[in-house]
Design a protein around this motif. Structure first.
Motif, PDB file in Angstrom:
ATOM      1  N   ARG A  76       0.818  -1.216   0.000  1.00 20.93           N
ATOM      2  CA  ARG A  76       0.000   0.000   0.000  1.00 20.93           C
ATOM      3  C   ARG A  76       0.845   1.256   0.000  1.00 20.93           C
ATOM      4  O   ARG A  76       0.389   2.332   0.371  1.00 20.93           O
ATOM      5  CB  ARG A  76      -0.938  -0.008   1.213  1.00 20.93           C
ATOM      6  CG  ARG A  76      -2.114  -0.940   0.977  1.00 20.93           C
ATOM      7  CD  ARG A  76      -2.640  -1.551   2.228  1.00 20.93           C
ATOM      8  NE  ARG A  76      -3.703  -2.473   1.878  1.00 20.93           N
ATOM      9  CZ  ARG A  76      -3.492  -3.713   1.436  1.00 20.93           C
ATOM     10  NH1 ARG A  76      -2.261  -4.159   1.285  1.00 20.93           N
ATOM     11  NH2 ARG A  76      -4.516  -4.501   1.126  1.00 20.93           N
ATOM     12  N   GLY A  77       2.114   1.095  -0.427  1.00 19.99           N
ATOM     13  CA  GLY A  77       2.970   2.256  -0.573  1.00 19.99           C
ATOM     14  C   GLY A  77       3.549   2.768   0.724  1.00 19.99           C
ATOM     15  O   GLY A  77       4.009   3.904   0.775  1.00 19.99           O
ATOM     16  N   ARG A  78       3.543   1.953   1.791  1.00 21.98           N
ATOM     17  CA  ARG A  78       4.105   2.386   3.065  1.00 21.98           C
ATOM     18  C   ARG A  78       5.169   1.385   3.483  1.00 21.98           C
ATOM     19  O   ARG A  78       4.922   0.492   4.300  1.00 21.98           O
ATOM     20  CB  ARG A  78       3.011   2.478   4.139  1.00 21.98           C
ATOM     21  CG  ARG A  78       1.881   3.417   3.779  1.00 21.98           C
ATOM     22  CD  ARG A  78       0.935   3.624   4.956  1.00 21.98           C
ATOM     23  NE  ARG A  78       0.321   2.377   5.384  1.00 21.98           N
ATOM     24  CZ  ARG A  78      -0.778   1.874   4.859  1.00 21.98           C
ATOM     25  NH1 ARG A  78      -1.367   2.503   3.854  1.00 21.98           N
ATOM     26  NH2 ARG A  78      -1.297   0.751   5.295  1.00 21.98           N
ATOM     27  N   PRO A  79       6.387   1.490   2.896  1.00 21.70           N
ATOM     28  CA  PRO A  79       7.438   0.521   3.218  1.00 21.70           C
ATOM     29  C   PRO A  79       7.673   0.439   4.712  1.00 21.70           C
ATOM     30  O   PRO A  79       7.766   1.438   5.408  1.00 21.70           O
ATOM     31  CB  PRO A  79       8.670   1.080   2.484  1.00 21.70           C
ATOM     32  CG  PRO A  79       8.101   1.908   1.374  1.00 21.70           C
ATOM     33  CD  PRO A  79       6.816   2.490   1.909  1.00 21.70           C
TER      34      PRO A  79
ATOM     35  N   GLY B 118       0.206   5.126  -1.803  1.00 20.05           N
ATOM     36  CA  GLY B 118       0.050   5.972  -0.636  1.00 20.05           C
ATOM     37  C   GLY B 118      -0.983   7.066  -0.856  1.00 20.05           C
ATOM     38  O   GLY B 118      -1.277   7.471  -1.985  1.00 20.05           O
ATOM     39  N   ALA B 119      -1.538   7.538   0.256  1.00 22.00           N
ATOM     40  CA  ALA B 119      -2.544   8.597   0.198  1.00 22.00           C
ATOM     41  C   ALA B 119      -1.930   9.874  -0.357  1.00 22.00           C
ATOM     42  O   ALA B 119      -0.845  10.279   0.039  1.00 22.00           O
ATOM     43  CB  ALA B 119      -3.119   8.838   1.597  1.00 22.00           C
TER      44      ALA B 119
ATOM     45  N   PRO C 137      -6.545  -2.951  -5.009  1.00 20.26           N
ATOM     46  CA  PRO C 137      -6.817  -1.656  -5.638  1.00 20.26           C
ATOM     47  C   PRO C 137      -7.437  -0.686  -4.652  1.00 20.26           C
ATOM     48  O   PRO C 137      -8.153  -1.078  -3.730  1.00 20.26           O
ATOM     49  CB  PRO C 137      -7.784  -2.017  -6.769  1.00 20.26           C
ATOM     50  CG  PRO C 137      -8.440  -3.286  -6.323  1.00 20.26           C
ATOM     51  CD  PRO C 137      -7.408  -4.031  -5.532  1.00 20.26           C
ATOM     52  N   ASP C 138      -7.146   0.591  -4.846  1.00 17.43           N
ATOM     53  CA  ASP C 138      -7.788   1.619  -4.034  1.00 17.43           C
ATOM     54  C   ASP C 138      -9.253   1.785  -4.415  1.00 17.43           C
ATOM     55  O   ASP C 138     -10.073   2.205  -3.596  1.00 17.43           O
ATOM     56  CB  ASP C 138      -7.055   2.956  -4.214  1.00 17.43           C
ATOM     57  CG  ASP C 138      -5.601   2.865  -3.778  1.00 17.43           C
ATOM     58  OD1 ASP C 138      -5.336   2.181  -2.773  1.00 17.43           O
ATOM     59  OD2 ASP C 138      -4.741   3.465  -4.441  1.00 17.43           O
TER      60      ASP C 138
END
Length: 628
Positions: free
Chosen positions: A112-115, A348-349, A391-392
Motif C-alpha cells: 500500500r505504498g508504506r514501506p 500511498g494517500a 486496488p484503491d
C-alpha cells in the motif's frame, strides 16, 4: 498496548491461545512437571522426619527418609529431562506463527505504498526475543505453579498452621508486583518503539546523507536523531526503576513468611510442633517457595515485560484480518480469465495514481503482452492481477473470483526464486505429483535439456548462490510451466535470457493450456502475443500488434525502431539481452522495473483507459475508462 491492563491481558491471551492450539503438548508438559515437583513436595517432610529421628536415636528411620528423598531427586531429574521436548513443541510453532505475522504485515503495508522499515528489526530481533522469552516464561510460570503448589501441599501435610502463616504474605507480594507490572510494560513499550524509531531514522539518514550534507542539514539531523536516542534512553531508565518495586515484592512474599514462621515458633511448639517440624517448614519456605517466587518475579519483571511489549508490537503491526466475502463454491464457467472493473491504484494517500479507472477483460486462453515505459505501472498491474496488491478503487477478479487465490494464478517476478534442494523439487514445487515424463516434456519444451544435463540431471542438488540469474529464471519458468494454475503471469520473467531462449519460453507457455499474461521486456514479446496492452502514461490501448501503431504513438515508435534495425535482437547464446529494444523505453536491460515501491518514477504514471473514437475498432475488451 497502551494501557496498564493491556500487558496482563495480552499475556493471558497468549498463554490461553498456546494451550488451546497444542493441548497434547501442554498435557505432556504438565504431567512431567508433576514428576519434576516430587522432590519439592517431599523435601521438607523428609527433613523434618529425619531430624526428629536423628534427635531421638532412630538412625535407620532417618536414613530411610533420606533415601526416599534421594529417590525423589532422581525422579525429578527424569521429569525435567522429559519436560523440555514438550515445551519445545509449544514454543517453536508459536515462533513460526510470529514470523508469518511479521512478513504478512510488512507485505501488507509495502503493497500500500508504506514501506515497513521496522519489519527487519521485528523479524531479526523482536521475534527471537519473543520466542526466547516465551519459552523462558513457560518454564518460569510452570515452575512457580508446580513448585509453589508442591511446597504448600507439603506444608499442609506437615502442619496446616504453618501454611496459614506463609500464604498471606506470599499472596500480598504477588499482588504488589502485579499492581505495577502494567505501568512497567507501558514504559517497556516506549523502549521498544524507540528502538524501531532509531533504526528507521538511522536507515533514512544513511540513505540521504549526501543530500543532507549538500543542503547543510547536519546539525538539524543530529539534533533530531539525538532526541530520539535520548527518548529511548529515558524509557530505559524508567524500566530500570521498576527493579526496586520488584525487590520489595520479593521481600514481602519471600522473606516475610520466613520471619513469621520463626516468630511463631513458640506458638507452633505449643500446638505440637517438634524441632523437626519447624526445620521442615523452614526448608519448604527457603528451598521451595522463596526460590520459586524469586524466579517468577525476576522472570516476569525482565523477560515478561519484553514479551508483553514486543509481542504487542508485533501484533500491532500485523496485517489486519480482512472481511471474508462469501463466494459460491465451484467454477464460474462463463467468467473471463481476468477482469478489472474501474481499477485505480496509488502508492500511498495523496500520491498520483499509477493505475487509474482501468477496465480490462482477458478471456480464457488469451495471450496478452503488456508494454510501456519503465515505472509506468506494468508490474503494479501484474501484482493487482495476482492479488499481491489491493486496488484503491474498483475490483479485480480471476476466473470470476477475487484476485489472490494462489490456486488460480502463478506469478513469476523479475527476480526468480530458487530454494535449496534438488532440481526436481524446485521444478515440481507447484505440481509435486507430476510424473517424470511430464517433467521431461516441460524441460524439452522450454529448451532446458542442456541446462539440466549441465547440472547433473533432475536429481542434482541446487545451491541457489551458485546459479546465475539466467539459470534461476530457467528454473522458475519451468516451475510455472508445470504448475496446475490456469493463469500464468510472467513479469519480465525471462529478461536475463537471450532473445531466442525468451522466445522459446513464451511460445511454450502460449501452447500450454490456460491464459498467459506477459509483462514485456522486448517488443518481440508483444509481436508474439495474441493481444497487446500499451500503457503510455496518459491512456491505455488494447489491440493486435499489427493494429496498435495506428492508435498508439508510443507503440508506433517502439515498433518502428525495432523493425528498422535500431533495436535488433542479439544473437542466440549471448546470455542476456543487448539492444533488442530502444534504450530506456520498455525498461532497463537489467530489468530495473521495480515492483510495488512507493518511489516509482511515475511523474507521468497516470493510466486511464480512454482514447480517440477510432480506437473502438481495436480496443475489443478494453472498455472506455471513466474519468476520475
Amino acid at each position: 498496548m497502551r494501557s496498564r491492563r493491556d500487558a496482563a491481558r495480552l499475556l493471558r491471551r497468549t498463554a490461553a491461545d498456546a494451550i488451546r492450539a497444542r493441548p497434547r503438548a501442554v498435557a505432556r508438559a504438565a504431567a512431567w512437571s508433576v514428576v519434576e515437583a516430587v522432590p519439592t513436595a517431599l523435601f521438607g517432610r523428609a527433613v523434618a522426619e529425619a531430624t526428629d529421628a536423628f534427635r531421638t536415636g532412630r538412625t535407620s528411620t532417618a536414613v530411610g527418609w533420606l533415601g526416599v528423598l534421594t529417590v525423589a531427586a532422581f525422579a525429578g531429574a527424569f521429569g525435567s529431562r522429559r519436560l523440555y521436548p514438550a515445551l519445545a513443541a509449544i514454543v517453536e510453532p508459536f515462533r513460526d506463527d510470529l514470523v508469518r505475522r511479521v512478513v504478512r504485515g510488512a507485505l501488507y503495508r509495502s503493497a500500500r505504498g508504506r514501506p515497513d522499515t521496522g519489519a527487519v528489526a521485528r523479524l531479526t530481533h523482536q521475534v527471537e526475543i519473543v520466542r526466547d522469552t516465551f519459552g523462558g516464561l513457560l518454564v518460569i510460570a510452570r515452575g512457580f505453579l508446580f513448585t509453589a503448589g508442591a511446597a504448600l501441599l507439603g506444608l499442609l501435610t506437615l502442619m496446616p498452621e504453618v501454611a496459614l502463616l506463609v500464604v498471606p504474605p506470599l499472596v500480598l507480594g504477588l499482588l504488589l508486583f502485579g499492581a505495577v507490572f502494567g505501568a512497567a510494560a507501558v514504559r517497556q513499550r516506549d523502549l521498544v518503539v524507540g528502538e524501531e524509531d532509531v533504526a528507521a531514522r538511522t536507515t533514512a539518514l544513511a540513505s540521504g546523507l549526501r543530500d543532507a550534507v549538500a543542503c547543510g542539514g547536519e546539525d538539524a539531523l543530529r539534533a533530531e536523531l539525538g532526541a530520539a536516542v535520548e527518548a529511548q534512553a529515558a524509557a530505559g531508565r524508567a524500566v530500570a526503576r521498576f527493579a526496586a518495586v520488584r525487590a520489595l515484592a520479593l521481600a514481602v512474599g519471600g522473606w516475610t513468611p520466613l520471619l513469621l514462621v520463626l516468630a511463631a515458633a513458640p506458638w507452633l511448639m505449643g500446638r505440637g510442633a517438634t524441632p523437626g517440624t519447624l526445620i521442615g517448614a523452614l526448608a519448604y519456605v527457603l528451598h521451595g517457595l522463596q526460590p520459586a517466587l524469586r524466579t517468577l518475579l525476576h522472570g516476569m519483571g525482565g523477560s515478561g515485560l519484553r514479551l508483553a511489549v514486543t509481542l504487542g508490537r508485533i501484533l500491532e503491526t500485523s496485517a489486519p484480518d480482512g472481511p471474508v466475502r462469501a463466494e459460491p463454491d465451484g467454477d464460474v464457467a462463463d467468467a473471463p480469465a481476468v477482469e478489472l472493473r474501474g481499477v485505480s491504484f496509488a502508492y500511498g494517500a495523496g500520491a498520483r495514481p499509477v493505475i487509474e479507472d482501468l477496465d480490462l477483460v482477458v478471456p480464457r486462453g488469451d495471450h496478452l503482452a503488456v508494454v510501456g515505459p519503465s515505472g509506468i505501472g506494468k508490474s503494479t498491474l501484474a501484482a493487482l492481477i495476482a492479488g499481491l496488491a489491493e486496488p484503491d478503487a474498483g475490483e479485480v477478479r480471476v476466473e470470476g473470483r477475487p484476485a489472490g487465490d494462489p490456486a488460480r494464478r502463478v506469478l513469476i517476478p523479475q527476480e526468480a526464486y530458487v530454494f535449496g534442494g534438488t532440481l526436481l523439487d524446485n521444478l515440481t514445487y507447484y505440481a509435486p505429483d507430476a510424473p517424470p515424463e511430464r517433467v521431461s516434456r516441460a524441460v524439452a519444451e522450454l529448451g532446458m535439456a542442456g541446462f539440466v544435463r549441465g547440472l547433473g540431471g533432475l536429481d542434482a542438488d541446487l545451491d541457489p548462490a551458485e546459479l546465475t540469474e539466467a539459470d534461476r529464471q530457467r528454473v522458475a519458468l519451468c516451475r510455472a510451466y508445470l504448475a496446475p494454475q490456469p493463469v500464468v503471469i510472467l513479469d519480465e520473467a525471462a529478461h536475463r535470457l537471450d532473445a531466442a531462449a525468451e522466445a522459446r519460453a513464451e511460445e511454450a507457455f502460449a501452447r500450454r493450456p490456460g491464459t498467459l499474461i506477459v509483462i514485456a521486456h522486448r517488443i518481440s514479446s508483444a509481436a508474439r502475443a495474441r493481444r497487446v496492452l500499451v500503457l503510455d502514461g496518459t491512456s491505455a490501448h488494447l489491440g493486435r500488434h499489427a493494429d496498435l501503431p495506428a492508435v498508439s504513438p508510443l507503440y508506433r515508435d517502439l515498433s518502428g525502431r525495432w523493425s528498422d534495425g535500431s533495436g535488433a535482437e542479439p544473437a542466440s547464446g549471448s546470455g542476456r539481452s543487448g539492444g533488442s529494444e530502444p534504450a530506456g523505453v520498455l525498461g532497463h536491460p537489467d530489468g530495473l522495473d521495480p515492483v510495488l515501491r512507493a518511489d516509482l518514477p511515475v511523474d507521468a504514471g497516470e493510466v486511464v483507459a480512454d482514447g480517440a473514437d477510432r480506437e473502438d475498432e481495436v480496443l475489443g475488451d478494453l472498455r472506455r475508462g471513466r474519468s476520475s
